[in-house]
Scaffold this motif. Structure first.
Motif, PDB file in Angstrom:
ATOM      1  N   GLY A 109       0.933  -1.122   0.012  1.00  0.00           N
ATOM      2  CA  GLY A 109      -0.035  -0.188   0.184  1.00  0.00           C
ATOM      3  C   GLY A 109       0.868   1.179  -0.080  1.00  0.00           C
ATOM      4  O   GLY A 109       0.572   2.255  -0.667  1.00  0.00           O
ATOM      5  N   HIS A 110       1.971   1.355   0.723  1.00  0.00           N
ATOM      6  CA  HIS A 110       2.894   2.302   0.743  1.00  0.00           C
ATOM      7  C   HIS A 110       3.542   2.555  -0.490  1.00  0.00           C
ATOM      8  O   HIS A 110       3.300   3.641  -1.012  1.00  0.00           O
ATOM      9  CB  HIS A 110       4.086   1.888   1.576  1.00  0.00           C
ATOM     10  CG  HIS A 110       4.908   3.178   2.126  1.00  0.00           C
ATOM     11  ND1 HIS A 110       4.948   3.969   3.278  1.00  0.00           N
ATOM     12  CD2 HIS A 110       5.870   3.573   1.369  1.00  0.00           C
ATOM     13  CE1 HIS A 110       5.745   4.766   3.161  1.00  0.00           C
ATOM     14  NE2 HIS A 110       6.358   4.641   2.171  1.00  0.00           N
ATOM     15  N   GLU A 111       3.898   1.624  -1.247  1.00  0.00           N
ATOM     16  CA  GLU A 111       4.550   1.922  -2.614  1.00  0.00           C
ATOM     17  C   GLU A 111       3.480   2.237  -3.728  1.00  0.00           C
ATOM     18  O   GLU A 111       3.714   3.143  -4.471  1.00  0.00           O
ATOM     19  CB  GLU A 111       5.421   0.648  -2.916  1.00  0.00           C
ATOM     20  CG  GLU A 111       6.587   0.365  -1.980  1.00  0.00           C
ATOM     21  CD  GLU A 111       7.457   1.405  -1.607  1.00  0.00           C
ATOM     22  OE1 GLU A 111       7.467   2.359  -2.585  1.00  0.00           O
ATOM     23  OE2 GLU A 111       7.828   1.378  -0.474  1.00  0.00           O
ATOM     24  N   LEU A 112       2.291   1.508  -3.599  1.00  0.00           N
ATOM     25  CA  LEU A 112       1.379   1.849  -4.480  1.00  0.00           C
ATOM     26  C   LEU A 112       0.933   3.147  -4.275  1.00  0.00           C
ATOM     27  O   LEU A 112       0.454   4.042  -5.338  1.00  0.00           O
ATOM     28  CB  LEU A 112       0.200   1.011  -4.274  1.00  0.00           C
ATOM     29  CG  LEU A 112      -1.054   1.121  -5.301  1.00  0.00           C
ATOM     30  CD1 LEU A 112      -0.530   0.959  -6.802  1.00  0.00           C
ATOM     31  CD2 LEU A 112      -2.259   0.003  -4.875  1.00  0.00           C
ATOM     32  N   THR A 113       0.843   3.859  -3.041  1.00  0.00           N
ATOM     33  CA  THR A 113       0.369   5.182  -2.938  1.00  0.00           C
ATOM     34  C   THR A 113       1.423   6.160  -3.556  1.00  0.00           C
ATOM     35  O   THR A 113       0.959   7.179  -4.143  1.00  0.00           O
ATOM     36  CB  THR A 113       0.230   5.306  -1.386  1.00  0.00           C
ATOM     37  OG1 THR A 113      -0.847   4.556  -0.785  1.00  0.00           O
ATOM     38  CG2 THR A 113      -0.174   6.738  -1.053  1.00  0.00           C
ATOM     39  N   HIS A 114       2.723   6.068  -3.300  1.00  0.00           N
ATOM     40  CA  HIS A 114       3.923   6.557  -3.806  1.00  0.00           C
ATOM     41  C   HIS A 114       3.396   6.705  -5.476  1.00  0.00           C
ATOM     42  O   HIS A 114       3.507   7.814  -6.009  1.00  0.00           O
ATOM     43  CB  HIS A 114       5.058   5.960  -3.569  1.00  0.00           C
ATOM     44  CG  HIS A 114       5.783   6.231  -2.405  1.00  0.00           C
ATOM     45  ND1 HIS A 114       5.888   7.537  -2.026  1.00  0.00           N
ATOM     46  CD2 HIS A 114       6.304   5.469  -1.600  1.00  0.00           C
ATOM     47  CE1 HIS A 114       6.576   7.696  -0.715  1.00  0.00           C
ATOM     48  NE2 HIS A 114       6.808   6.426  -0.481  1.00  0.00           N
ATOM     49  N   ALA A 115       3.133   5.598  -6.139  1.00  0.00           N
ATOM     50  CA  ALA A 115       3.122   5.535  -7.463  1.00  0.00           C
ATOM     51  C   ALA A 115       1.640   6.312  -7.938  1.00  0.00           C
ATOM     52  O   ALA A 115       1.818   6.844  -8.829  1.00  0.00           O
ATOM     53  CB  ALA A 115       2.940   4.208  -8.018  1.00  0.00           C
ATOM     54  N   ILE A 116       0.795   6.205  -6.994  1.00  0.00           N
ATOM     55  CA  ILE A 116      -0.549   6.810  -7.519  1.00  0.00           C
ATOM     56  C   ILE A 116      -0.354   8.423  -7.351  1.00  0.00           C
ATOM     57  O   ILE A 116      -0.810   8.987  -8.267  1.00  0.00           O
ATOM     58  CB  ILE A 116      -1.704   6.299  -6.597  1.00  0.00           C
ATOM     59  CG1 ILE A 116      -2.061   5.050  -6.583  1.00  0.00           C
ATOM     60  CG2 ILE A 116      -2.669   7.407  -6.676  1.00  0.00           C
ATOM     61  CD1 ILE A 116      -3.095   4.811  -5.633  1.00  0.00           C
TER      62      ILE A 116
END
Length: 278
Positions: A109-116
């Motif tokens: 979730g942390h990395e996906l949030t960065h990506a978003i």
């Protein structure tokens, strides 16, 4: 192509995360004032904003507290139940396993949030890697919003809202009284919202003291002020939506009134200091 590594987060010695910025243009040349110094200076000027927002939030919370319907509402109880269940699991996993679980879900979730947030800023993500030991993304865009987003953007709570929102397009879930495991769809939604919000808050609090490079890269003080402001705004939105006696317009008026009061008090203190100076 050269790469400049911009660490995004370091969970601990076993679980680390990096945000890597691609492109030689990202390399700074010559002497300049470190951005973190400038941002920490900006953070000082954001403290009055944090004070006024905090004062307004607790005034609104006190007003909602006089609303018996709010405390006895189904929404509040199931949201609180979800938050309590997750909190018990969080501390129980730390006590029994030494680390909160599921750590991999948090890292994802942390990395996906960065990506978003990279995509929101028009950037490109060329690679993302996630494991229990840590994760990272490769991107050509970086700013403090992208770096700090995982600390105030409750991704899994938004997934719950979107999921039930899509379901409501096909079924009128607000009036469905049929139950699954003794709970209606709306009860499940608020339970999951409480659990995912507590997931976000608990992991955020757990991660911050561990020397996160997401924070230090842009100035720890500035980053903490931004994280506090954004989370408080989100909680205020939840409170306003959940209380029948609060509105966004009323909250905005109270915010302006408190800002005016704070400004008047600051000016009065300044004049007293000037008058006391020789």
């Amino acid at each position: 192509m050269s790469r400049k590594k911009l660490p995004a987060r370091s969970a601990n010695r076993k679980a680390t995360s990096r945000l890597q910025l691609q492109g030689a243009a990202a390399m700074s040349r010559g002497w300049s004032v470190p951005q973190r110094w400038v941002k920490n200076f900006v953070g000082v000027f954001l403290l009055p904003v944090a004070w006024v927002l905090t004062q307004t939030f607790f005034s609104a919370f006190s007003k909602a507290g006089h609303d018996a319907d709010f405390w006895m509402s189904e929404e509040f109880w199931f949201f609180g139940l979800g938050a309590a269940l997750w909190t018990l699991w969080f501390f129980g996993s730390i006590w029994s396993l030494g680390q909160p679980r599921p750590l991999r879900a948090y890292v994802f979730g942390h990395e996906l949030t960065h990506a978003i947030w990279v995509w929101m800023w028009g950037g490109r993500v060329s690679h993302m890697e996630v494991s229990r030991e840590g994760g990272y993304i490769l991107t050509d865009t970086h700013n403090f919003w992208i770096a700090l987003a995982p600390y105030f953007y409750p991704l899994y709570s938004l997934v719950v809202v979107i999921g039930f929102g899509v379901a409501s397009l096909f079924w009128d879930i607000t009036h469905v009284r049929e139950t699954f495991m003794l709970m209606t769809p709306m009860q499940w939604m608020f339970l999951l919202l409480g659990a995912t919000w507590a997931f976000h808050l608990s992991f955020t609090i757990w991660m911050i003291p561990k020397g996160q490079t997401d924070l230090t890269y842009h100035g720890t003080f500035f980053s903490l002020v931004i994280i506090y402001l954004m989370n408080l705004l989100l909680v205020a939105v939840i409170l306003i939506v959940g209380s029948r006696h609060l509105s966004f317009a009323g909250f905005g008026r109270a915010l302006l009134e408190n800002a005016e009061t704070f400004s008047a008090q600051a000016v009065a203190v300044y004049r007293q200091v000037r008058a006391a100076m020789p």
